[in-house]
Scaffold this motif. Structure first.
Motif, PDB file in Angstrom:
ATOM      1  N   GLY B  44       0.820  -1.201   0.000  1.00 22.60           N
ATOM      2  CA  GLY B  44       0.000   0.000   0.000  1.00 22.60           C
ATOM      3  C   GLY B  44       0.854   1.252   0.000  1.00 22.60           C
ATOM      4  O   GLY B  44       2.071   1.208  -0.209  1.00 22.60           O
ATOM      5  N   ASN B  45       0.212   2.340   0.261  1.00 17.92           N
ATOM      6  CA  ASN B  45       0.910   3.615   0.225  1.00 17.92           C
ATOM      7  C   ASN B  45       0.883   4.294   1.586  1.00 17.92           C
ATOM      8  O   ASN B  45       0.929   5.507   1.680  1.00 17.92           O
ATOM      9  CB  ASN B  45       0.291   4.531  -0.833  1.00 17.92           C
ATOM     10  N   VAL B  46       0.750   3.489   2.617  1.00 18.28           N
ATOM     11  CA  VAL B  46       0.601   4.037   3.959  1.00 18.28           C
ATOM     12  C   VAL B  46       1.677   3.450   4.865  1.00 18.28           C
ATOM     13  O   VAL B  46       1.920   2.245   4.844  1.00 18.28           O
ATOM     14  CB  VAL B  46      -0.801   3.725   4.533  1.00 18.28           C
ATOM     15  N   VAL B  47       2.280   4.301   5.645  1.00 17.83           N
ATOM     16  CA  VAL B  47       3.201   3.863   6.690  1.00 17.83           C
ATOM     17  C   VAL B  47       2.757   4.516   7.983  1.00 17.83           C
ATOM     18  O   VAL B  47       2.533   5.729   8.030  1.00 17.83           O
ATOM     19  CB  VAL B  47       4.659   4.247   6.378  1.00 17.83           C
ATOM     20  N   ILE B  48       2.613   3.739   9.025  1.00 20.85           N
ATOM     21  CA  ILE B  48       2.277   4.301  10.329  1.00 20.85           C
ATOM     22  C   ILE B  48       3.267   3.783  11.360  1.00 20.85           C
ATOM     23  O   ILE B  48       3.959   2.796  11.132  1.00 20.85           O
ATOM     24  CB  ILE B  48       0.832   3.952  10.762  1.00 20.85           C
ATOM     25  N   THR B  49       3.323   4.460  12.467  1.00 19.08           N
ATOM     26  CA  THR B  49       4.199   4.015  13.542  1.00 19.08           C
ATOM     27  C   THR B  49       3.347   3.523  14.704  1.00 19.08           C
ATOM     28  O   THR B  49       2.256   4.038  14.960  1.00 19.08           O
ATOM     29  CB  THR B  49       5.101   5.155  14.039  1.00 19.08           C
ATOM     30  N   ALA B  50       3.890   2.548  15.365  1.00 16.61           N
ATOM     31  CA  ALA B  50       3.219   2.027  16.559  1.00 16.61           C
ATOM     32  C   ALA B  50       3.361   3.050  17.691  1.00 16.61           C
ATOM     33  O   ALA B  50       4.282   3.861  17.684  1.00 16.61           O
ATOM     34  CB  ALA B  50       3.834   0.698  16.965  1.00 16.61           C
ATOM     35  N   PRO B  51       2.457   3.007  18.641  1.00 16.67           N
ATOM     36  CA  PRO B  51       2.597   3.945  19.758  1.00 16.67           C
ATOM     37  C   PRO B  51       3.921   3.717  20.474  1.00 16.67           C
ATOM     38  O   PRO B  51       4.347   2.582  20.662  1.00 16.67           O
ATOM     39  CB  PRO B  51       1.404   3.617  20.663  1.00 16.67           C
ATOM     40  N   GLY B  52       4.563   4.788  20.848  1.00 16.62           N
ATOM     41  CA  GLY B  52       5.836   4.689  21.543  1.00 16.62           C
ATOM     42  C   GLY B  52       7.036   4.771  20.638  1.00 16.62           C
ATOM     43  O   GLY B  52       8.147   4.971  21.112  1.00 16.62           O
ATOM     44  N   VAL B  53       6.829   4.620  19.353  1.00 10.20           N
ATOM     45  CA  VAL B  53       7.975   4.657  18.440  1.00 10.20           C
ATOM     46  C   VAL B  53       8.492   6.081  18.279  1.00 10.20           C
ATOM     47  O   VAL B  53       9.686   6.307  18.148  1.00 10.20           O
ATOM     48  CB  VAL B  53       7.581   4.052  17.077  1.00 10.20           C
ATOM     49  N   LEU B  54       7.581   7.023  18.334  1.00 10.20           N
ATOM     50  CA  LEU B  54       8.004   8.408  18.080  1.00 10.20           C
ATOM     51  C   LEU B  54       8.956   8.906  19.164  1.00 10.20           C
ATOM     52  O   LEU B  54       9.837   9.708  18.881  1.00 10.20           O
ATOM     53  CB  LEU B  54       6.778   9.322  17.997  1.00 10.20           C
ATOM     54  N   ASP B  55       8.758   8.462  20.368  1.00  8.80           N
ATOM     55  CA  ASP B  55       9.682   8.882  21.431  1.00  8.80           C
ATOM     56  C   ASP B  55      10.542   7.713  21.880  1.00  8.80           C
ATOM     57  O   ASP B  55      10.874   7.572  23.047  1.00  8.80           O
ATOM     58  CB  ASP B  55       8.920   9.491  22.601  1.00  8.80           C
ATOM     59  N   LEU B  56      10.932   6.927  20.913  1.00 10.89           N
ATOM     60  CA  LEU B  56      11.723   5.738  21.206  1.00 10.89           C
ATOM     61  C   LEU B  56      13.091   6.117  21.766  1.00 10.89           C
ATOM     62  O   LEU B  56      13.567   5.520  22.725  1.00 10.89           O
ATOM     63  CB  LEU B  56      11.892   4.946  19.903  1.00 10.89           C
ATOM     64  N   VAL B  57      13.700   7.094  21.180  1.00 10.41           N
ATOM     65  CA  VAL B  57      15.068   7.441  21.559  1.00 10.41           C
ATOM     66  C   VAL B  57      15.108   8.760  22.311  1.00 10.41           C
ATOM     67  O   VAL B  57      15.764   8.877  23.331  1.00 10.41           O
ATOM     68  CB  VAL B  57      15.961   7.510  20.309  1.00 10.41           C
ATOM     69  N   GLY B  58      14.415   9.735  21.803  1.00  9.44           N
ATOM     70  CA  GLY B  58      14.423  11.043  22.441  1.00  9.44           C
ATOM     71  C   GLY B  58      13.019  11.590  22.498  1.00  9.44           C
ATOM     72  O   GLY B  58      12.086  11.056  21.903  1.00  9.44           O
ATOM     73  N   PRO B  90      -4.085  -1.618   3.089  1.00  8.12           N
ATOM     74  CA  PRO B  90      -2.847  -2.297   3.481  1.00  8.12           C
ATOM     75  C   PRO B  90      -1.793  -1.256   3.801  1.00  8.12           C
ATOM     76  O   PRO B  90      -1.672  -0.245   3.101  1.00  8.12           O
ATOM     77  CB  PRO B  90      -2.474  -3.117   2.246  1.00  8.12           C
ATOM     78  N   HIS B  91      -1.060  -1.491   4.842  1.00  9.09           N
ATOM     79  CA  HIS B  91      -0.125  -0.472   5.276  1.00  9.09           C
ATOM     80  C   HIS B  91       1.075  -1.119   5.955  1.00  9.09           C
ATOM     81  O   HIS B  91       1.067  -2.313   6.257  1.00  9.09           O
ATOM     82  CB  HIS B  91      -0.807   0.511   6.227  1.00  9.09           C
ATOM     83  N   VAL B  92       2.059  -0.317   6.180  1.00 10.91           N
ATOM     84  CA  VAL B  92       3.284  -0.756   6.853  1.00 10.91           C
ATOM     85  C   VAL B  92       3.283  -0.153   8.245  1.00 10.91           C
ATOM     86  O   VAL B  92       3.049   1.044   8.412  1.00 10.91           O
ATOM     87  CB  VAL B  92       4.532  -0.309   6.063  1.00 10.91           C
ATOM     88  N   LEU B  93       3.539  -0.989   9.207  1.00 14.24           N
ATOM     89  CA  LEU B  93       3.574  -0.538  10.598  1.00 14.24           C
ATOM     90  C   LEU B  93       5.017  -0.555  11.080  1.00 14.24           C
ATOM     91  O   LEU B  93       5.689  -1.581  11.018  1.00 14.24           O
ATOM     92  CB  LEU B  93       2.710  -1.453  11.474  1.00 14.24           C
ATOM     93  N   VAL B  94       5.457   0.588  11.533  1.00 10.54           N
ATOM     94  CA  VAL B  94       6.804   0.684  12.108  1.00 10.54           C
ATOM     95  C   VAL B  94       6.682   0.343  13.586  1.00 10.54           C
ATOM     96  O   VAL B  94       5.981   1.015  14.336  1.00 10.54           O
ATOM     97  CB  VAL B  94       7.385   2.091  11.913  1.00 10.54           C
ATOM     98  N   THR B  95       7.382  -0.703  13.983  1.00  7.15           N
ATOM     99  CA  THR B  95       7.205  -1.209  15.341  1.00  7.15           C
ATOM    100  C   THR B  95       8.339  -0.829  16.273  1.00  7.15           C
ATOM    101  O   THR B  95       8.209  -0.952  17.480  1.00  7.15           O
ATOM    102  CB  THR B  95       7.096  -2.733  15.324  1.00  7.15           C
ATOM    103  N   GLY B  96       9.465  -0.380  15.721  1.00  9.00           N
ATOM    104  CA  GLY B  96      10.576  -0.034  16.603  1.00  9.00           C
ATOM    105  C   GLY B  96      11.851   0.027  15.796  1.00  9.00           C
ATOM    106  O   GLY B  96      11.837   0.234  14.588  1.00  9.00           O
TER     107      GLY B  96
END
Lengths: 334, 536
Positions: B44-58, B90-96
């Protein structure tokens, strides 16, 4: 020797382990805040303002030309039907005042604590510039990919007071149509109120409801219509009116006092039947009808939005109609 | 063996650890920005991040979504909203993180195929496209139209998300979109959608500025420094313990060749000096070992052959044979000359037929007339400065006499020490037999042979016998009883003016290392010694 050797090898092992440990720093794992037991408000105050601004922009564009086409982006349900009818009348009569003024500044916002769809946000607007009573706007998001659209509006009835509701930052719990804990479930409220409207004080449910202006207006209007037809046509004309709660058009929120705010859509149908003679319509009715006279029948369809305050179970208070709207959306006749 | 190399191992290890520590703070210092990328997977043309990924490092993240050739919309909203929005496609999930530069992804099919989309389309069916502006400042005017139309588009290609009211921040752009997000309470996800004729999932890049620490530099420097110091200290200690009189003599000869020594002797000394000056310590050590292997062959033992083979191997790295041969020959001549006044060597169970160019530091008591049993101040001062010529690496055997740890105590009571030495043959017999302890074959053997060398070179006063602190055979090593070492010559050596020899040696050390000469009487004594030797 053995001790020394042991110490030496222990030192070497320790150093190597230190080096290895430094190389193998673990990757951070996602540690999101735990999912709250109560979902957060669907929209915060800022987002609601944005939604209202969008609504205002759409209305402004549509109002300018009485063109209902842009409305679909931000209006749906009774609101869309009502506004479309108003544009029709407004265009034909060249009278903008027939349109309901819809301010988009908010006094009170009720944001639902929900993770599911559809979602409804309720806004009590500022007082309109024509000094009419504030509107109660119900904005509904049907599915995740839809915008919030104005589903319906209602005017606060004189003397009515909104029940205390939670701030939008906390959010209000949306209630299902059969929510317990109230004197009546939301769907019972609507059904029984329709019965009261239809039957008047003789309805068995009438004692549950406090007297309200809307009911009075419905009765008055119907009586006036009957009266006029009787005066003009005698018994040749008959008027009946039905009140049908809209299927699925029910949005309920719990209030801070344990009660509920119930917003319901209802369709009022006024049917005129003529056994002789004819009826001549003017102005807005004629505009909607598309002609001025009917000789056999005419059906008026009203789109209603009703806002109830439902006390909690065990309360001695009565169910109140806080706000209502009654807009003629279609007239057919021949 | 291990003992011999341990100091070097410590030094190298220390240097290595220090180097690693420095590198960890410089070369390998982590970048102040952690940047991780999720490359598009064809889902698909969608990518999302799982909760917590955005502040994974900082706590502050810069999100960049890029899809060349497409318009890219990037938004951040509540995780449930984002997930629900994306679920219809359909999308891609960024998990970490899968590494420090890669994002772990997961592909998800459209879990709500068309159901909500068609319902939405039915609800909002509008004959004409909407051109309503959206409330978001980042969204352009056509976003609503795209979203409205998107509800009715075929499943699989997600519409423009920017018309939704659910996002907190959003950004869009041609080819790429970027936004920054500061962590706040709650669960948040990013959503990137590429829009185009045949869009593919955009590449998502998350970068966090993050405070860089170098937690390993200080400990590594500390540990490495300690190891380094330990190794150097051990090296110094070994040098002190293994200083060879021959080396000293060679050095002294560099200063002044005694006239009493014959031509051969002078040649030998010169050769020894050249040897000590021109070769590295390792070469000298290996040569010495090679020379010492000869008696090993003679002496019975299971390790003799092993040592011999080792020596054969080591010899391959040595200079041509001529040089190798010359050295023992010259030394042999020297030894012959100098051992003339000595009585014949006592019977040695392990005779060493090979001439030793570097006589062992002998446990032979140094019969000094000075009654002071305490180390002289200058003894310890010069002791820790082993010259490069102190290549013997041979261990002085552990001594029964402990009070004098320094290698240079000219004032040791000679007679008393000699007596104690000769009176305690049993203690010496406790020394490990060379064949019994593989790790210290040479030192052990040399220890056993100490008597022989002492007998062979009485004129050359050896450093007082000391027990090497480190590298000494453990007391529990197999003890092969040895006959009493022929320390008897020690009194004889005393008769041979050991005082003069000792002073000369000390003076040679001082001169070799640039120290001022021995003041007053001691200096004179040195001169006297020289005169005596010259007259010999």
């Amino acid at each position: 020797m053995s001790i020394r050797r042991r110490l030496t090898s222990a030192a070497i092992v320790g150093i190597v382990g230190l080096l290895l440990a430094s190389c193998a720093a673990g990757l951070p794992l996602a540690h999101p805040d735990p999912a709250p037991a109560v979902p957060p408000p669907a929209l915060d105050a800022k987002q609601v303002s944005a939604v209202l601004a969008g609504l205002g922009a759409v209305l402004k564009v549509a109002d300018a030309t009485n063109d209902p086409a842009p409305l679909a982006a931000r209006l749906s349900g009774p609101a869309l039907a009502s506004r479309t009818a108003e544009y029709l009348v407004s265009a034909k009569l060249a009278d903008p005042s027939v349109r309901t003024e819809l301010p988009v500044g908010s006094q009170t916002v009720i944001s639902p604590d929900t993770n599911t769809w559809p979602r409804a946000v309720v806004v009590v607007t500022e007082q309109p510039q024509n000094l009419q009573s504030p509107r109660v706007l119900t904005l509904v998001q049907d599915d995740p990919r839809s915008p919030y659209r104005l589903w319906g509006w209602a005017r606060l009835l004189p003397g009515s007071k909104m029940p205390p509701t939670a701030a939008p930052a906390a959010g209000s719990k949306p209630l299902p149509p059969d929510a317990p804990g109230l004197v009546l479930t939301p769907e019972e409220v609507v059904a029984q109120y329709a019965d009261v409207l239809a039957k008047g004080d003789v309805s068995t449910f009438a004692p549950s409801f406090a007297p309200d202006v809307f009911h009075k207006q419905i009765e008055t209007t119907l009586a006036a219509t009957k009266n006029g037809l009787t005066q003009g046509l005698g018994t040749a004309a008959a008027v009946t009116e039905t009140y049908q709660p809209g299927p699925g058009e029910l949005y309920s929120f719990s209030t801070l006092d344990g009660g509920a705010l119930v917003i319901a859509g209802m369709t009022t149908t006024t049917s005129l039947t003529l056994s002789g003679g004819k009826i001549e319509f003017q102005n807005d009715v004629a505009a909607l009808l598309g002609t001025t006279t009917v000789s056999s029948s005419a059906v008026f369809v009203w789109s209603d939005v009703l806002v109830f305050s439902v006390p909690p179970k065990g309360s001695s208070e009565l169910i109140q109609v806080l706000a209502a709207e009654h807009v003629r959306t279609a007239i057919t006749g021949s | 063996m291990l003992k011999r190399f341990l100091p070097a191992v410590f030094v190298l290890l220390g240097l290595l650890v220090v180097g690693l520590g420095i590198a960890s703070a410089t070369l390998w210092k982590p970048s102040p920005t952690v940047r991780a990328v999720a490359t598009p997977v064809d889902a698909g043309n969608v990518v999302i991040t799982a909760p917590g990924v955005l502040d994974l490092v900082g706590s502050e993240v810069t999100v960049r979504a890029s899809a060349p050739g497409s318009r890219v919309v990037l938004v951040i909203g509540r995780d449930s909203d984002v997930a629900a929005w994306a679920a219809a496609s359909p999308h891609v999930l960024v998990t970490g993180l899968s590494s420090w530069t890669r994002l772990a992804t997961d592909s998800a099919p459209a879990s709500v195929p068309q159901a909500s989309a068609s319902a939405s389309a039915a609800d909002t069916a509008s004959p004409t496209p909407s051109t309503a502006p959206t409330p978001s400042t980042a969204a352009d005017g056509g976003a609503s139209a795209a979203a409205t139309a998107g509800s009715a588009t075929s499943a699989g290609v997600a519409p423009d998300p920017s018309s939704s009211d659910m996002w907190l921040v959003q950004s869009d752009g041609k080819d790429a979109a970027t936004l920054t997000w500061a962590a706040r309470p709650g669960r948040w996800s990013a959503l990137a959608v590429s829009l185009g004729t045949s869009p593919t999932a955009p590449e998502l890049e998350l970068s966090w500025p993050h405070s860089v620490t170098t937690p390993w530099s200080a400990p590594a420097m500390g540990v490495g420094g300690a190891l380094l110091l330990l190794g150097l200290g051990l090296l110094a200690l070994m040098r002190v313990r293994t200083r060879s009189p021959a080396v000293v003599e060679a050095w002294r000869s560099g200063v002044r060749i005694p006239a009493g020594i014959g031509a051969e002797s002078a040649a030998a000394v010169t050769a020894a000096a050249a040897l000590s000056g021109g070769l590295t310590r390792r070469e000298m050590r290996e040569r010495e070992r090679a020379r010492e292997e000869a008696p090993t062959v003679v002496s019975p033992g299971p390790f003799a052959r092993l040592r011999a083979s080792l020596v054969t191997w080591a010899l391959r790295f040595l200079p041509p044979a001529a040089e190798r041969v010359a050295v023992p020959t010259a030394t042999s001549a020297m030894r012959a000359t100098r051992s003339t006044p000595m009585p014949a060597p006592a019977p040695n169970p392990m005779p060493n037929p090979m001439p030793n160019p570097m006589p062992n530091p002998m446990p032979t008591p140094n019969p000094m007339p000075t009654p002071n049993p305490m180390p002289t101040p200058r003894g310890p001062a010069t002791a820790p400065t082993p010259g490069p010529a102190a290549a013997g690496w041979s261990r002085v055997p552990p001594q029964t006499r402990e009070p004098n740890p320094t290698g240079w105590t000219p004032g040791a009571p000679a007679a008393q020490e000699a007596a104690s030495h000769s009176e305690q043959p049993g203690s010496r017999a406790q020394q490990p037999a060379p064949q019994g302890e593989n790790s210290t074959p040479i030192s052990g053997r040399r220890a056993a042979q100490s008597g022989l060398h002492a007998a062979g070179r009485p004129a050359m006063p050896a450093p007082p016998p000391t027990a090497p602190r480190w590298g000494a055979p453990p007391p529990d090593s197999p003890a092969i009883p040895l006959p009493p070492a022929p320390v008897a010559p020690a009194p004889g050596a005393a008769a041979h003016d050991p005082q003069a020899a000792g002073s000369t040696r000390a003076d040679a050390w001082r001169r070799a290392w640039g120290f001022p000469g021995i003041p007053d009487g001691t200096d004179n004594a040195t001169e006297d010694v020289t005169d005596k030797e010259e007259g010999r």
